[in-house]
Design a protein around this motif. Structure first.
Motif, PDB file in Angstrom:
ATOM      1  N   GLY A  91       0.824  -1.353   0.265  1.00 17.82           N
ATOM      2  CA  GLY A  91      -0.174  -0.165  -0.331  1.00 17.82           C
ATOM      3  C   GLY A  91       0.591   0.889  -0.028  1.00 17.82           C
ATOM      4  N   ALA A  92       1.853   1.354   0.513  1.00 25.57           N
ATOM      5  CA  ALA A  92       2.771   2.229   1.284  1.00 25.57           C
ATOM      6  C   ALA A  92       3.468   2.197  -0.202  1.00 25.57           C
ATOM      7  CB  ALA A  92       3.328   2.647   2.221  1.00 25.57           C
ATOM      8  N   LEU A  93       4.105   1.486  -1.060  1.00 24.45           N
ATOM      9  CA  LEU A  93       4.884   1.768  -2.126  1.00 24.45           C
ATOM     10  C   LEU A  93       4.096   2.590  -3.188  1.00 24.45           C
ATOM     11  CD1 LEU A  93       7.824  -1.387  -2.061  1.00 24.45           C
ATOM     12  CD2 LEU A  93       7.971   1.256  -1.395  1.00 24.45           C
ATOM     13  N   PHE A 134      -7.992   1.153  -2.780  1.00 23.43           N
ATOM     14  CA  PHE A 134      -8.913   0.861  -1.467  1.00 23.43           C
ATOM     15  C   PHE A 134      -7.695   0.033  -0.906  1.00 23.43           C
ATOM     16  CE2 PHE A 134     -13.869   2.101  -1.869  1.00 23.43           C
ATOM     17  CZ  PHE A 134     -12.888   2.908  -2.306  1.00 23.43           C
ATOM     18  N   LEU A 135      -7.526  -0.791  -1.537  1.00 20.47           N
ATOM     19  CA  LEU A 135      -6.283  -2.424  -0.469  1.00 20.47           C
ATOM     20  C   LEU A 135      -4.818  -1.735  -0.712  1.00 20.47           C
ATOM     21  CD1 LEU A 135      -6.211  -5.496  -0.642  1.00 20.47           C
ATOM     22  CD2 LEU A 135      -4.738  -5.610  -2.801  1.00 20.47           C
ATOM     23  N   ALA A 136      -4.900  -0.470  -1.096  1.00 22.28           N
ATOM     24  CA  ALA A 136      -3.059  -0.354  -0.765  1.00 22.28           C
ATOM     25  C   ALA A 136      -3.653   0.645   0.628  1.00 22.28           C
ATOM     26  CB  ALA A 136      -2.787   1.127  -1.482  1.00 22.28           C
ATOM     27  N   LEU A 140      -0.350  19.377  -3.672  1.00 27.84           N
ATOM     28  CA  LEU A 140      -0.917  19.033  -2.307  1.00 27.84           C
ATOM     29  C   LEU A 140      -1.172  17.556  -2.145  1.00 27.84           C
ATOM     30  CD1 LEU A 140      -2.595  19.324   0.104  1.00 27.84           C
ATOM     31  CD2 LEU A 140      -4.859  19.945  -1.307  1.00 27.84           C
ATOM     32  N   GLN A 141      -1.350  17.122  -3.498  1.00 29.63           N
ATOM     33  CA  GLN A 141      -1.750  15.918  -3.827  1.00 29.63           C
ATOM     34  C   GLN A 141      -0.715  14.751  -3.701  1.00 29.63           C
ATOM     35  OE1 GLN A 141      -3.612  14.507  -7.720  1.00 29.63           O
ATOM     36  NE2 GLN A 141      -4.708  12.895  -6.944  1.00 29.63           N
ATOM     37  N   ILE A 142       0.611  14.724  -4.226  1.00 31.14           N
ATOM     38  CA  ILE A 142       1.378  14.531  -3.868  1.00 31.14           C
ATOM     39  C   ILE A 142       2.350  14.584  -2.293  1.00 31.14           C
ATOM     40  CG2 ILE A 142       4.392  15.222  -3.903  1.00 31.14           C
ATOM     41  CD1 ILE A 142       3.735  15.924  -6.796  1.00 31.14           C
ATOM     42  N   ILE A 143       1.752  15.999  -1.595  1.00 32.92           N
ATOM     43  CA  ILE A 143       2.247  15.815  -0.389  1.00 32.92           C
ATOM     44  C   ILE A 143       0.829  14.526   0.689  1.00 32.92           C
ATOM     45  CG2 ILE A 143       1.840  17.825   1.924  1.00 32.92           C
ATOM     46  CD1 ILE A 143       2.873  19.279   0.235  1.00 32.92           C
ATOM     47  N   VAL A 144      -0.260  14.689   0.184  1.00 26.47           N
ATOM     48  CA  VAL A 144      -1.047  13.707   0.685  1.00 26.47           C
ATOM     49  C   VAL A 144      -0.798  11.919   0.827  1.00 26.47           C
ATOM     50  CG1 VAL A 144      -3.302  13.029   0.556  1.00 26.47           C
ATOM     51  CG2 VAL A 144      -3.001  15.647   0.524  1.00 26.47           C
ATOM     52  N   PHE A 145      -0.370  12.293  -0.329  1.00 32.67           N
ATOM     53  CA  PHE A 145      -0.075  10.276  -1.080  1.00 32.67           C
ATOM     54  C   PHE A 145       1.186  10.242   0.110  1.00 32.67           C
ATOM     55  CE2 PHE A 145      -1.920  10.366  -5.321  1.00 32.67           C
ATOM     56  CZ  PHE A 145      -3.287   9.780  -4.843  1.00 32.67           C
ATOM     57  N   ILE A 146       2.205  10.700  -0.301  1.00 29.20           N
ATOM     58  CA  ILE A 146       3.254  10.256   0.993  1.00 29.20           C
ATOM     59  C   ILE A 146       3.051  10.404   2.198  1.00 29.20           C
ATOM     60  CG2 ILE A 146       5.333  11.313   1.368  1.00 29.20           C
ATOM     61  CD1 ILE A 146       6.285  11.974  -1.407  1.00 29.20           C
ATOM     62  N   GLY A 147       2.124  10.933   2.582  1.00 31.07           N
ATOM     63  CA  GLY A 147       2.018  11.415   3.906  1.00 31.07           C
ATOM     64  C   GLY A 147       1.299   9.984   4.371  1.00 31.07           C
ATOM     65  N   ALA A 192       1.473   7.503   3.148  1.00 30.13           N
ATOM     66  CA  ALA A 192       2.380   6.120   2.687  1.00 30.13           C
ATOM     67  C   ALA A 192       3.297   6.140   4.012  1.00 30.13           C
ATOM     68  CB  ALA A 192       3.370   6.551   1.555  1.00 30.13           C
ATOM     69  N   ILE A 193       3.934   6.838   4.496  1.00 28.62           N
ATOM     70  CA  ILE A 193       4.482   7.343   5.939  1.00 28.62           C
ATOM     71  C   ILE A 193       3.484   6.887   7.344  1.00 28.62           C
ATOM     72  CG2 ILE A 193       5.733   8.968   7.500  1.00 28.62           C
ATOM     73  CD1 ILE A 193       6.511  10.271   4.912  1.00 28.62           C
ATOM     74  N   PHE A 194       2.296   6.919   7.006  1.00 31.65           N
ATOM     75  CA  PHE A 194       1.448   6.729   8.394  1.00 31.65           C
ATOM     76  C   PHE A 194       0.751   5.152   8.525  1.00 31.65           C
ATOM     77  CE2 PHE A 194      -2.730   6.128   9.833  1.00 31.65           C
ATOM     78  CZ  PHE A 194      -2.615   6.526  10.927  1.00 31.65           C
ATOM     79  N   ILE A 195       0.850   5.270   6.863  1.00 33.29           N
ATOM     80  CA  ILE A 195       0.681   3.441   6.754  1.00 33.29           C
ATOM     81  C   ILE A 195       1.564   2.680   7.281  1.00 33.29           C
ATOM     82  CG2 ILE A 195       0.555   1.197   5.508  1.00 33.29           C
ATOM     83  CD1 ILE A 195      -1.633   3.174   3.366  1.00 33.29           C
ATOM     84  N   MET A 196       3.066   3.126   7.367  1.00 32.60           N
ATOM     85  CA  MET A 196       3.838   1.819   7.799  1.00 32.60           C
ATOM     86  C   MET A 196       4.452   2.156   9.151  1.00 32.60           C
ATOM     87  SD  MET A 196       4.852   0.034   5.364  1.00 32.60           S
ATOM     88  CE  MET A 196       6.479  -0.760   5.859  1.00 32.60           C
ATOM     89  N   LEU A 197       4.167   3.834   9.720  1.00 31.22           N
ATOM     90  CA  LEU A 197       4.040   3.338  10.801  1.00 31.22           C
ATOM     91  C   LEU A 197       3.799   3.126  11.757  1.00 31.22           C
ATOM     92  CD1 LEU A 197       5.356   7.030  10.958  1.00 31.22           C
ATOM     93  CD2 LEU A 197       7.423   5.329  11.115  1.00 31.22           C
TER      94      LEU A 197
END
Length: 206
Positions: free
Chosen positions: A79-81, A130-132, A191-198, A200-205
């Motif tokens: 999901g993060a990737l 959704f799966l991600a 904004l979209q880039i920041i949200v996607f990366i944010g 992804a980081i949240f999911i892994m943490l």
């Protein structure tokens, strides 16, 4: 139940819904050309389709997680990737918002609902998204995972409906703002880039 995770999910969904994409741009153009009712009908169709994707993810992913809890990390990593990949695709895009109404068809409210539903259901990227997204926001150690996926799915639908519905109602104002401010696409792109990366980081943490 971790309320903070649910609040984070709602915030992430809201940010994703307001950033320009094929669905909300289509809703915007339907509303501009054919009126608010047409936009709302399209939104209802799109959101109804999300129920199908939610069911696929809820029963598929929850079964996998229950059979082998160690796969949970693998799913979160995927999901993060995937979200980082989406951020990269947005980064490579031009950032311009095209509002061409020449391709907007004249259809009845029922036809627009049906088209919105089919557009959503037949898009495998929605299930993949959704799966991600969903497994990283499971919010309870005790609640049934299928139920948790449905709660997340319904929250996603509710928040997206509010945002897309507002786009339909305020279509004229939004389109004029886009035409006046040529840089709005660039702002929304980052904004979209920041949200996607944010996310992804949240999911892994978590």
């Amino acid at each position: 139940m971790n309320i903070e995770i649910l609040i984070g999910f709602i915030a992430a969904t809201f940010m994703l819904a307001i950033t320009p994409g094929p669905d909300n741009i289509y809703v915007l153009m339907q509303s501009i050309v054919n009126g608010k009712k047409s936009g709302i009908a399209t939104v209802l169709g799109l959101m109804s389709g999300c129920l199908i994707h939610t069911s696929v993810v809820a029963f598929g992913a929850s079964t996998v997680l229950q059979q082998n809890p160690k796969l949970f990390f693998a799913i979160k990593l995927f999901g993060a990737l995937y979200l980082v990949y989406l951020a990269y695709k947005v980064f490579k895009s031009s950032g311009t918002i095209e509002l061409g109404n020449d391709a907007v068809p004249q259809k009845t409210v029922a036809e627009l609902f049906k088209q919105g539903f089919i557009m959503n259901v037949l898009n495998p990227k929605v299930t993949l998204f959704f799966l991600a997204l969903f497994p990283g926001f499971l919010f309870s150690e005790t609640m049934n995972k299928v139920l948790q996926f449905y709660v997340l799915g319904l929250l996603f639908i509710l928040v997206s409906f509010v945002v897309f519905g507002a786009i339909a109602v305020l279509a004229g104002t939004i389109s004029e703002s886009i035409k006046r401010n040529k840089n709005i696409g660039i702002y929304m792109k980052w904004l979209q880039i920041i949200v996607f990366i944010g996310i992804a980081i949240f999911i892994m943490l978590t």
